[in-house]
Design a protein around this motif. Structure first.
Motif: not given
Length: 408
Positions: A357-358, A372-377, A380-384
């Motif tokens: 997804k990211i 990216i955090v906002i778009k992916s929902e 922050l920790q997982l996105v980074r």
């Protein structure tokens, strides 16, 4: 197992990196249990301890050591005391050797292996990442063990390059081996354990406090034959590792800066001026050790140019080359991937649905992490953590200001 308890207990009597621990051990014939059993009058009669030392010795209980032992057993962490046959000789021959080391994975008799430390800044440039990953790949392919600090930035690409080559890599941690730090390198640490080891002088639960890292750097250099600095500004912690290497009589190698005015590489300039060995290829390092470590270094990769080995790759399905791109008012250095087939994708079972997804949200135009955090929902920790993993696989490029994009 009983003796281990007393070694753990003894390791708690001194600050990490305190040279006095080794002095005391030699005076007590390497018998921490015997020291524990002495009363105050016997301790005073030794004329070895200050009043505060004696208070520390008498007030440090075995309970804390038992707690550490229990956590090690739970986390499958080996406890290797100074007198163990498994304790690396290279660590014994330094100023302020650790009393105990904690290990996950396999050290594979490091004393007989050709190992190089690869270190640098956490805020690495695209050029620094590419050079680090490719040199580490080539060195590991030739049989060298890559040692680094498992931090984000240069360290991560050093470990990843070795793993991509199918080689062995060792991460020396500045915290307990059960501590999830840095979060971005969680997946990387798991990969390291399959082909090498994680080491720390800090017991389980010990948190990553700032002053731990300069202290642990002496272990990085000690386990290695030399230290390679690929990118470092003037005040980089990587330079502390270089200083330890010089004190220990080790070789110091430096990648010359691609731009003499780039402050991100200013830290290597001092060492190059003082006689550090410049590195333009993996052979510049391998040639120093091939005579003494012929049993573990592959001559094919030492005497044949690496460009002839088509298996060379640090990113997924790609080779990387450095290109210079000119902009209106500045010159910047970036990596241009050469894709072997078509544009790399992550449509396979190796990746989680969150990672896919990211990746799908990314474009060739850099985006900040918050976007990216906002778009992916997603958190922050997982996105980074996911972005770091994608970058290590060569699918994502990081930019200044915490921005990320796909490769063009």
């Amino acid at each position: 197992m009983e003796e281990i308890i007393y070694w753990i207990w003894f390791s708690r009597l001194f600050s990490y990196g305190d040279y006095r621990a080794a002095i005391v051990l030699s005076h007590i014939d390497y018998d921490p249990k015997g020291l524990y059993q002495k009363d105050i009058s016997e301790l005073k009669a030794m004329n070895l301890f200050s009043k505060s030392d004696i208070e520390t010795i008498t007030h440090t209980s075995l309970e804390s050591a038992e707690f550490i032992l229990e956590n090690c057993q739970k986390e499958d962490i080996q406890i290797i005391p100074y007198t163990s046959e498994q304790f690396p000789q290279r660590l014994k021959n330094i100023y302020a050797p650790p009393v105990v080391i904690y290990v996950k994975g396999t050290l594979n008799d490091i004393d007989k292996q050709a190992a190089i430390a690869v270190v640098g800044t956490r805020s690495a440039s695209d050029y620094g990442k590419s050079v680090t990953g490719n040199l580490s790949y080539e060195l590991a392919k030739a049989g060298m063990i890559i040692i680094s600090g498992c931090a984000v930035g240069i360290d991560a690409f050093a470990h990843t390059g070795a793993l991509k080559a199918g080689g062995t890599t060792i991460g020396v941690m500045g915290c307990g081996l059960d501590v999830d730090y840095p979060v971005e390198n969680r997946t990387l640490k798991q990969a390291i354990l399959k082909k090498g080891a994680l080491i720390s002088e800090y017991p389980p639960k010990e948190q990553p406090i700032g002053y731990h890292f300069p202290i642990r750097n002496r272990i990085i250099s000690a386990l290695s034959l030399g230290v390679l600095i690929t990118e470092a500004p003037e005040k980089s912690g990587a330079l502390i590792t270089a200083e330890h290497a010089l004190e220990q009589g080790k070789d110091v190698f430096c990648v010359p800066p691609h731009h003499i005015y780039d402050k991100r590489f200013a830290g290597v300039v001092k060492y190059l001026r003082d006689g550090a060995i410049p590195v333009f290829s993996a052979q510049d390092i391998l040639s120093y050790y091939v005579d003494y470590y012929a049993h573990c270094l592959n001559a094919e990769y030492i005497y044949v140019p690496f460009e002839k080995h088509t298996s060379r790759t640090v990113g997924k399905n790609m080779l990387k080359q450095t290109v210079i791109s000119e902009r209106e008012d500045e010159k910047t250095t970036s990596e241009q991937p050469i894709i072997n087939d078509s544009l790399a994708s992550i449509d396979d079972d190796h990746w989680s649905e969150e990672a896919k997804k990211i990746f799908e949200l990314l474009t060739i135009e850099p985006q900040i992490v918050d976007e990216i955090v906002i778009k992916s929902e997603l958190s922050l920790q997982l996105v980074r953590a996911t972005l770091t993993e994608l970058e290590l696989e060569g699918l994502v490029c990081s930019h200044s200001g915490g921005r990320f994009s796909r490769w063009k």
